[in-house]
Design a protein around this motif. Structure first.
Motif, PDB file in Angstrom:
ATOM      1  N   UNK A 170      17.558  16.586 -68.866  1.00 22.35           N
ATOM      2  CA  UNK A 170      18.367  16.221 -67.499  1.00 22.35           C
ATOM      3  C   UNK A 170      17.990  17.012 -66.328  1.00 22.35           C
ATOM      4  N   UNK A 171      18.609  18.395 -66.530  1.00 24.10           N
ATOM      5  CA  UNK A 171      18.446  19.140 -65.635  1.00 24.10           C
ATOM      6  C   UNK A 171      17.074  19.497 -65.070  1.00 24.10           C
ATOM      7  N   UNK A 172      16.172  19.761 -65.992  1.00 24.87           N
ATOM      8  CA  UNK A 172      14.674  20.205 -65.522  1.00 24.87           C
ATOM      9  C   UNK A 172      14.257  18.759 -64.510  1.00 24.87           C
ATOM     10  N   UNK A 173      14.713  17.717 -64.797  1.00 25.23           N
ATOM     11  CA  UNK A 173      14.006  16.507 -64.047  1.00 25.23           C
ATOM     12  C   UNK A 173      14.932  16.365 -62.675  1.00 25.23           C
ATOM     13  N   UNK A 174      16.136  16.645 -62.900  1.00 27.66           N
ATOM     14  CA  UNK A 174      17.026  16.593 -61.496  1.00 27.66           C
ATOM     15  C   UNK A 174      16.599  17.993 -60.700  1.00 27.66           C
ATOM     16  N   UNK A 175      16.413  18.948 -61.114  1.00 28.85           N
ATOM     17  CA  UNK A 175      15.940  20.058 -60.411  1.00 28.85           C
ATOM     18  C   UNK A 175      14.696  19.855 -59.622  1.00 28.85           C
ATOM     19  N   UNK A 176      13.600  19.236 -60.493  1.00 23.70           N
ATOM     20  CA  UNK A 176      12.162  18.773 -59.902  1.00 23.70           C
ATOM     21  C   UNK A 176      12.353  17.843 -58.896  1.00 23.70           C
ATOM     22  N   UNK A 177      13.067  16.918 -59.082  1.00 26.10           N
ATOM     23  CA  UNK A 177      13.418  15.985 -58.192  1.00 26.10           C
ATOM     24  C   UNK A 177      13.716  16.472 -56.925  1.00 26.10           C
ATOM     25  N   UNK A 178      14.627  17.242 -56.877  1.00 27.82           N
ATOM     26  CA  UNK A 178      15.282  17.982 -55.704  1.00 27.82           C
ATOM     27  C   UNK A 178      14.112  18.863 -55.059  1.00 27.82           C
ATOM     28  N   UNK A 179      13.396  19.661 -55.627  1.00 29.17           N
ATOM     29  CA  UNK A 179      12.375  20.611 -54.930  1.00 29.17           C
ATOM     30  C   UNK A 179      11.564  20.020 -54.450  1.00 29.17           C
ATOM     31  N   UNK A 180      10.951  18.831 -55.175  1.00 30.56           N
ATOM     32  CA  UNK A 180       9.673  18.232 -54.680  1.00 30.56           C
ATOM     33  C   UNK A 180      10.020  16.906 -53.800  1.00 30.56           C
ATOM     34  N   UNK A 186       4.122  22.323 -53.151  1.00 34.28           N
ATOM     35  CA  UNK A 186       3.435  21.979 -54.413  1.00 34.28           C
ATOM     36  C   UNK A 186       4.524  22.328 -55.400  1.00 34.28           C
ATOM     37  N   UNK A 187       5.036  21.479 -56.364  1.00 32.78           N
ATOM     38  CA  UNK A 187       5.719  21.885 -57.573  1.00 32.78           C
ATOM     39  C   UNK A 187       4.969  21.637 -58.967  1.00 32.78           C
ATOM     40  N   UNK A 188       4.772  22.450 -59.831  1.00 32.58           N
ATOM     41  CA  UNK A 188       4.317  22.504 -61.034  1.00 32.58           C
ATOM     42  C   UNK A 188       5.361  21.993 -62.011  1.00 32.58           C
ATOM     43  N   UNK A 189       5.159  21.169 -62.828  1.00 33.19           N
ATOM     44  CA  UNK A 189       6.047  20.833 -63.882  1.00 33.19           C
ATOM     45  C   UNK A 189       5.377  21.043 -65.335  1.00 33.19           C
ATOM     46  N   UNK A 190       6.429  21.841 -65.984  1.00 31.70           N
ATOM     47  CA  UNK A 190       5.968  22.210 -67.399  1.00 31.70           C
ATOM     48  C   UNK A 190       7.243  21.613 -68.289  1.00 31.70           C
ATOM     49  N   UNK A 191       6.704  20.457 -68.769  1.00 34.96           N
ATOM     50  CA  UNK A 191       7.918  19.966 -69.666  1.00 34.96           C
ATOM     51  C   UNK A 191       7.137  18.699 -70.262  1.00 34.96           C
ATOM     52  N   UNK A 192       8.028  17.904 -71.122  1.00 39.14           N
ATOM     53  CA  UNK A 192       7.729  16.608 -71.744  1.00 39.14           C
ATOM     54  C   UNK A 192       7.868  15.560 -70.690  1.00 39.14           C
ATOM     55  N   UNK A 193       6.490  15.071 -70.416  1.00 44.29           N
ATOM     56  CA  UNK A 193       6.122  13.850 -69.484  1.00 44.29           C
ATOM     57  C   UNK A 193       6.498  12.625 -70.454  1.00 44.29           C
ATOM     58  N   UNK A 194       6.476  12.628 -71.558  1.00 47.79           N
ATOM     59  CA  UNK A 194       6.536  11.287 -72.274  1.00 47.79           C
ATOM     60  C   UNK A 194       8.100  11.092 -72.606  1.00 47.79           C
ATOM     61  N   UNK A 243       8.565   8.105 -61.456  1.00 50.18           N
ATOM     62  CA  UNK A 243       8.348   7.954 -59.772  1.00 50.18           C
ATOM     63  C   UNK A 243       8.288   9.597 -59.415  1.00 50.18           C
ATOM     64  N   UNK A 244       8.786  10.450 -60.015  1.00 45.53           N
ATOM     65  CA  UNK A 244       9.027  11.888 -59.804  1.00 45.53           C
ATOM     66  C   UNK A 244       7.498  12.479 -59.909  1.00 45.53           C
ATOM     67  N   UNK A 245       7.083  12.269 -61.376  1.00 49.84           N
ATOM     68  CA  UNK A 245       5.882  12.855 -61.789  1.00 49.84           C
ATOM     69  C   UNK A 245       4.719  12.151 -61.064  1.00 49.84           C
ATOM     70  N   UNK A 246       4.977  10.978 -60.021  1.00 49.09           N
ATOM     71  CA  UNK A 246       3.876  10.337 -59.591  1.00 49.09           C
ATOM     72  C   UNK A 246       3.469  10.627 -58.135  1.00 49.09           C
ATOM     73  N   UNK A 247       4.410  11.516 -58.068  1.00 45.30           N
ATOM     74  CA  UNK A 247       4.429  12.296 -56.563  1.00 45.30           C
ATOM     75  C   UNK A 247       3.402  12.966 -56.180  1.00 45.30           C
ATOM     76  N   UNK A 248       2.630  13.107 -55.212  1.00 45.55           N
ATOM     77  CA  UNK A 248       1.330  13.793 -54.941  1.00 45.55           C
ATOM     78  C   UNK A 248       1.570  15.271 -54.822  1.00 45.55           C
ATOM     79  N   UNK A 250       3.528  16.828 -57.078  1.00 43.16           N
ATOM     80  CA  UNK A 250       3.945  17.190 -58.550  1.00 43.16           C
ATOM     81  C   UNK A 250       2.685  17.204 -59.325  1.00 43.16           C
ATOM     82  N   UNK A 251       2.625  18.378 -60.037  1.00 45.23           N
ATOM     83  CA  UNK A 251       1.381  18.598 -60.912  1.00 45.23           C
ATOM     84  C   UNK A 251       2.079  19.036 -62.155  1.00 45.23           C
ATOM     85  N   UNK A 252       1.740  18.175 -63.391  1.00 44.09           N
ATOM     86  CA  UNK A 252       2.198  18.259 -64.843  1.00 44.09           C
ATOM     87  C   UNK A 252       1.185  19.050 -65.320  1.00 44.09           C
TER      88      UNK A 252
END
Length: 347
Positions: A170-180, A186-194, A243-248, A250-252
């Protein structure tokens, strides 16, 4: 000598204090923070509860907000302050406990400024103790700004340039959402995308209404259903992961495997473009300051519904202490009521 000392002044400790007061016990709540609600105020500024008002009441005083409202961290802290004032709960702040020791009679609770003696001790310090950061963080150049999510307040703390968020809870995705979300970096994301995500509203009702209807939060961890629920990875609630992971911007990048100076090496690629890293990589429990305590495989106290291996030592607010809701703001009340009755029956 006090009847009880409660260590921790957030929802778990305050719920226990309510029952101790009703039962006429001599007690005090101690907390290492400088103010009531400090553990919530220390979290990021945009934090909101996943649960609406009607599921956030502590015993004896309702959360003063409209039904359906999702409170901010500031509103939670203010609720705790009102709770202490209106119920006249004795609280001692700035009291960081360094050890708890069983004596021939009662316990000795040592803190930075002295000692408190009590016949019984209730530990209500919650599940989040020591921020955990993977060892590879020490290999990253000092030129790159790093922080654990425990210290993250907002994007104003970050340096200019690309960022990396590590952690798919929850924390990772909320912070990723806010930063991106403004698209400025550009925000790189290292975590479970499933990871599974659940909306706060489903078919016109809050997801917590459905949880209550189905009993999702009430199955105990010893039951077959409780064990099944506990074995599943917790879904992200109220955040649109897809939606967050689909942003231009955001790079997983998969798992963070290693680092060397300015280069960070991931499962899928490596890059030297990152200027900021936020580690939303969770916490490790720390109960080493309690002498003689037996711990389980996850380093949490062995207990049955709060009763530990040491007579007179109790726990409240641990994750899955009895049900999925044991560590939540609204769910801790049932555990507190049960524990208060059991404690008074044996004391």
């Amino acid at each position: 000598m006090l009847d009880y000392v409660v260590i921790g002044g957030a929802q778990a400790g305050l719920s226990m204090a309510y029952h101790l007061k009703r039962k006429g016990k001599k007690f005090i709540v101690i907390d290492g923070g400088k103010e009531i609600g400090a553990s919530w105020l220390n979290r990021w500024d945009s934090l909101k509860l996943f649960t609406p008002t009607q599921y956030n009441h502590l015993p004896g005083l309702k959360f003063n907000a409209p039904k359906g409202h999702y409170p901010t961290k500031f509103e939670v802290a203010n609720y705790f302050k009102s709770y202490v004032e209106e119920l006249e709960i004795p609280v001692k702040l700035n009291t960081l406990v360094t050890s708890v020791c069983k004596k021939d009679v009662g316990f000795q609770v040592t803190h930075k400024d002295g000692v408190i003696e009590a016949e019984n001790v209730i530990v209500a310090t919650g599940p989040f103790h020591t921020p955990y950061t993977p060892p590879c963080h020490t290999k990253i150049s000092e030129e790159i700004f790093q922080m654990h999510s425990n210290f993250y307040k907002g994007t104003h703390q970050l340096e200019n340039g690309d960022a990396l968020v590590v952690g798919g809870g929850d924390s990772g995705y909320q912070i990723l959402n806010e930063i991106s979300k403004d698209g400025s970096r550009t925000v790189y994301f290292s975590g479970d995308t499933a990871v599974k995500s659940m909306p706060q509203i489903f078919l016109g009702k809050t997801i917590w209404w459905w949880f209550t209807l189905t009993g999702f939060l009430s199955f105990n961890k010893y039951s077959w259903l409780g064990k099944k629920i506990n074995s599943f990875k917790q879904p992200v609630i109220g955040t649109d992961v897809k939606e967050i992971l689909s942003r231009n911007n955001v790079i997983s990048v998969g798992r963070t495997n290693d680092a060397l100076n300015n280069e960070i090496i991931f499962e899928n690629q490596k890059t030297s473009a990152i200027k900021n890293v936020v580690w939303a990589t969770g916490y490790r429990p720390n109960f080493k300051w309690i002498e003689g305590l037996e711990l389980d495989a996850d380093s949490y106290p062995k207990n049955y519904r709060g009763l530990s291996n040491i007579q007179g030592l109790y726990f409240i607010g641990l994750p899955w202490m009895h049900t999925r809701g044991s560590a939540t703001l609204g769910g801790v009340s049932k555990d507190a009521s049960y524990l208060a009755d059991r404690m008074c029956a044996v004391s």
